[in-house]
Design a protein around this motif. Structure first.
Motif, short mmCIF file in Angstrom:
data_model
loop_
_atom_site.label_atom_id
_atom_site.label_comp_id
_atom_site.label_asym_id
_atom_site.label_seq_id
_atom_site.Cartn_x
_atom_site.Cartn_y
_atom_site.Cartn_z
N PHE A 71 9.64 -0.41 -5.91
CA PHE A 71 9.19 -0.75 -7.26
C PHE A 71 7.87 -0.06 -7.64
CE2 PHE A 71 6.89 -4.30 -5.19
CZ PHE A 71 5.69 -4.29 -5.88
N VAL A 72 7.34 0.74 -6.72
CA VAL A 72 6.25 1.67 -7.07
C VAL A 72 6.68 3.07 -6.62
CG1 VAL A 72 4.37 0.00 -7.01
CG2 VAL A 72 5.05 1.14 -4.90
N SER A 73 6.30 4.07 -7.41
CA SER A 73 6.70 5.45 -7.13
C SER A 73 5.46 6.26 -6.77
CB SER A 73 7.38 6.05 -8.36
OG SER A 73 7.74 7.39 -8.14
N LEU A 74 5.31 6.54 -5.46
CA LEU A 74 4.11 7.21 -4.97
C LEU A 74 4.42 8.50 -4.20
CD1 LEU A 74 2.29 4.04 -3.56
CD2 LEU A 74 1.95 5.11 -5.80
N ASP A 75 5.70 8.88 -4.16
CA ASP A 75 6.07 10.01 -3.31
C ASP A 75 5.61 11.37 -3.84
OD1 ASP A 75 7.76 9.70 -5.43
OD2 ASP A 75 9.60 10.13 -4.32
N ASP A 76 5.16 11.42 -5.11
CA ASP A 76 4.68 12.69 -5.65
C ASP A 76 3.16 12.81 -5.55
OD1 ASP A 76 4.27 10.62 -7.45
OD2 ASP A 76 4.45 11.92 -9.22
N LEU A 77 2.52 11.88 -4.85
CA LEU A 77 1.07 11.87 -4.71
C LEU A 77 0.67 12.38 -3.33
CD1 LEU A 77 0.31 8.33 -6.19
CD2 LEU A 77 0.18 10.52 -7.40
N PRO A 78 -0.57 12.85 -3.18
CA PRO A 78 -1.07 13.19 -1.84
C PRO A 78 -1.00 11.97 -0.92
CG PRO A 78 -2.57 14.02 -3.53
CD PRO A 78 -1.58 13.14 -4.24
N ALA A 79 -0.70 12.22 0.34
CA ALA A 79 -0.47 11.13 1.28
C ALA A 79 -1.67 10.20 1.39
CB ALA A 79 -0.11 11.70 2.66
N ARG A 80 -2.89 10.79 1.46
CA ARG A 80 -4.09 9.95 1.60
C ARG A 80 -4.24 9.00 0.41
NH1 ARG A 80 -8.88 11.27 4.32
NH2 ARG A 80 -9.99 11.10 2.34
N LEU A 81 -4.00 9.53 -0.78
CA LEU A 81 -4.15 8.72 -1.99
C LEU A 81 -3.11 7.61 -2.03
CD1 LEU A 81 -5.45 8.11 -4.71
CD2 LEU A 81 -3.97 9.88 -5.73
N SER A 82 -1.86 7.94 -1.76
CA SER A 82 -0.80 6.93 -1.83
C SER A 82 -1.02 5.81 -0.81
CB SER A 82 0.57 7.60 -1.62
OG SER A 82 0.64 8.23 -0.35
N LEU A 83 -1.46 6.19 0.38
CA LEU A 83 -1.73 5.17 1.40
C LEU A 83 -2.93 4.31 1.03
CD1 LEU A 83 -1.09 7.27 4.64
CD2 LEU A 83 0.34 5.42 3.73
N ALA A 84 -3.94 4.92 0.44
CA ALA A 84 -5.11 4.15 0.00
C ALA A 84 -4.71 3.14 -1.08
CB ALA A 84 -6.20 5.09 -0.53
N ILE A 85 -3.80 3.54 -1.97
CA ILE A 85 -3.32 2.64 -3.02
C ILE A 85 -2.59 1.45 -2.41
CG2 ILE A 85 -1.66 2.46 -4.91
CD1 ILE A 85 -2.39 5.38 -5.62
N LEU A 86 -1.70 1.72 -1.46
CA LEU A 86 -0.98 0.63 -0.80
C LEU A 86 -1.94 -0.30 -0.06
CD1 LEU A 86 2.18 2.37 0.72
CD2 LEU A 86 2.09 0.83 -1.24
N LEU A 87 -2.91 0.30 0.61
CA LEU A 87 -3.89 -0.49 1.36
C LEU A 87 -4.62 -1.46 0.45
CD1 LEU A 87 -5.48 -0.96 4.03
CD2 LEU A 87 -7.00 0.89 3.32
N CYS A 88 -5.05 -0.98 -0.72
CA CYS A 88 -5.81 -1.82 -1.64
C CYS A 88 -4.93 -2.91 -2.27
CB CYS A 88 -6.43 -0.96 -2.74
SG CYS A 88 -7.65 0.19 -2.10
N GLY A 89 -3.67 -2.57 -2.57
CA GLY A 89 -2.76 -3.57 -3.09
C GLY A 89 -2.54 -4.71 -2.10
N LEU A 90 -2.42 -4.36 -0.84
CA LEU A 90 -2.23 -5.36 0.21
C LEU A 90 -3.48 -6.22 0.40
CD1 LEU A 90 -0.35 -3.04 2.69
CD2 LEU A 90 0.58 -5.16 1.76
N LEU A 91 -4.65 -5.58 0.32
CA LEU A 91 -5.90 -6.33 0.45
C LEU A 91 -6.04 -7.35 -0.68
CD1 LEU A 91 -8.38 -3.50 1.51
CD2 LEU A 91 -7.53 -5.37 2.93
N GLY A 92 -5.61 -6.97 -1.89
CA GLY A 92 -5.63 -7.90 -3.00
C GLY A 92 -4.74 -9.09 -2.75
N ALA A 93 -3.54 -8.85 -2.21
CA ALA A 93 -2.59 -9.93 -1.93
C ALA A 93 -3.11 -10.85 -0.82
CB ALA A 93 -1.24 -9.33 -1.54
N ILE A 94 -3.68 -10.25 0.23
CA ILE A 94 -4.22 -11.04 1.34
C ILE A 94 -5.37 -11.93 0.87
CG2 ILE A 94 -5.50 -10.90 3.52
CD1 ILE A 94 -3.85 -8.35 4.11
N ALA A 95 -6.27 -11.35 0.09
CA ALA A 95 -7.42 -12.11 -0.41
C ALA A 95 -6.95 -13.30 -1.25
CB ALA A 95 -8.33 -11.20 -1.23
N TRP A 96 -5.94 -13.07 -2.07
CA TRP A 96 -5.43 -14.17 -2.91
C TRP A 96 -4.76 -15.24 -2.06
CZ3 TRP A 96 -6.58 -15.12 -7.81
CH2 TRP A 96 -5.90 -16.14 -8.45
#
Length: 347
Positions: A71-96
């Motif tokens: 449900f997110v499309s990140l395969d056209d992004l640089p690997a570092r950026l896409s992984l950083a985005i996933l990392l931050c999304g998960l941190l938001g969910a964990i904090a909540w």
């Protein structure tokens, strides 16, 4: 390559941490009615639930994982950026998850995950990288965020009315039964609680399986989106450890604060929740165990004595449900700002 490997490893660990907090947070949803009806002690309930929770992701297929991982499309992004985005999304969910656990509020880990990922993706690369699914909906096909939200919004309504009707049926069946029947109802809850635990594992752990597989794909470690067995095993273990830890603050809310739960109510709630969640899992629809369990209790209470349902507490829970997605998104956005500063502007 070393920094990419480090970022991938960090994201994988955070996925498993989210899976752990999901189990930790949702343990109460599964054991609350069992404990409130005195069918099992807290220790017995957690041990039974943990065992069947572990089996859920191993035997429940990967349909939900496929939905969540796409449900997110990140395969056209640089690997570092896409992984950083996933990392931050998960941190938001964990904090909540941790915030709502601290205050004893049964919020949705699924909503938190969706909100966290929407927030981090939108602020980092724009909302066009979120697969909203609106065009596909116009063509009569459910996918992306539309499918996720439809499942998350419809499942509580289904849980309420199935619980309502099932309680009426159980009342007819048990009409004229002696008080000793309560002991049989308590014994039967071993099977219904086990079924609910299996259904929860088959649905919720798959969400982490989907994200973890996406991390491996974006990091270049697998050639296509296909959930490896070790990912299933790792997520099953993390979820089970979370269940064993238990979120006891929420047990009081679900088991006692919405409606006075007795053996018949507990059995009905567990049957309802297990059926709704397992059906959703088979259809690849991610649902919230918190929502389904809570609304099944409300439906059972409304079926028996509507005035005895603590609707003010139900209103507080509903408010939390509404603010979870934007709340987790906001935390994820703040996490991305910090990670962006740390990593700099390099892809």
């Amino acid at each position: 390559m070393d920094s990419l490997l480090l970022l991938t490893a960090a994201t994988l660990l955070v996925v498993l941490l989210f899976d752990y907090t999901n189990g930790f947070h949702d343990a109460a949803n599964i054991v609350a009615t069992v404990i409130a009806s005195r069918a099992m002690t807290p220790v017995q309930a957690v041990l039974v639930v943990a065992f069947f929770e572990f089996l859920g992701p191993l035997l429940g297929g990967t349909a939900v994982a496929n939905t969540i991982g796409k449900f997110v499309s990140l395969d056209d992004l640089p690997a570092r950026l896409s992984l950083a985005i996933l990392l931050c999304g998960l941190l938001g969910a964990i904090a909540w998850n941790l915030l709502t656990w601290y205050f004893g509020i049964p919020s949705s880990s699924s909503h938190a995950l969706v909100g966290g990922l929407i927030g981090s993706v939108s602020v980092a690369v724009g909302s066009e990288h979120v697969v909203w699914g609106l065009k596909e909906l116009a063509a009569g096909h459910l996918t992306g965020i539309v499918k996720v939200l439809a499942a998350l919004l419809l499942s509580p309504l289904i849980g309420f009315w199935v619980g309502f009707l099932l309680h009426r049926l159980l009342t007819v069946i048990l009409r004229g039964a002696r008080p000793a029947a309560n002991q049989h109802l308590r014994s039967t809850q071993f099977f219904t609680a086990a079924g609910l635990a299996f259904a929860h594992g088959a649905n919720d752990a798959q969400k982490s399986m989907g994200i973890l597989t996406l991390v491996l794909l974006l990091g270049g470690f697998i050639p296509r989106f296909e959930v490896p067995f070790w990912v299933m095993l790792a997520c099953a273990c993390a979820m089970t450890l979370g269940i064993l830890s238990g979120g006891w603050r929420i047990v009081r809310t679900l088991g006692f604060a919405i409606y006075r739960v007795r053996p018949q109510h507990a059995l009905g709630s567990q049957l309802t929740s297990a059926a709704v969640i397992l059906a959703a899992s088979l259809g690849g629809a991610p649902v919230s165990t918190t929502h389904v369990v809570a609304t099944s209790i409300m439906g059972i209470g409304a079926s028996e004595r509507p005035r005895a349902v603590r609707w003010n507490k139900a209103g507080e829970i509903a408010t939390t449900w509404v603010v979870t997605i934007p709340g987790a998104a906001l935390v994820a956005i703040q996490a991305y700002a910090l990670v962006h500063l740390f990593l700099g502007n390099r892809p």
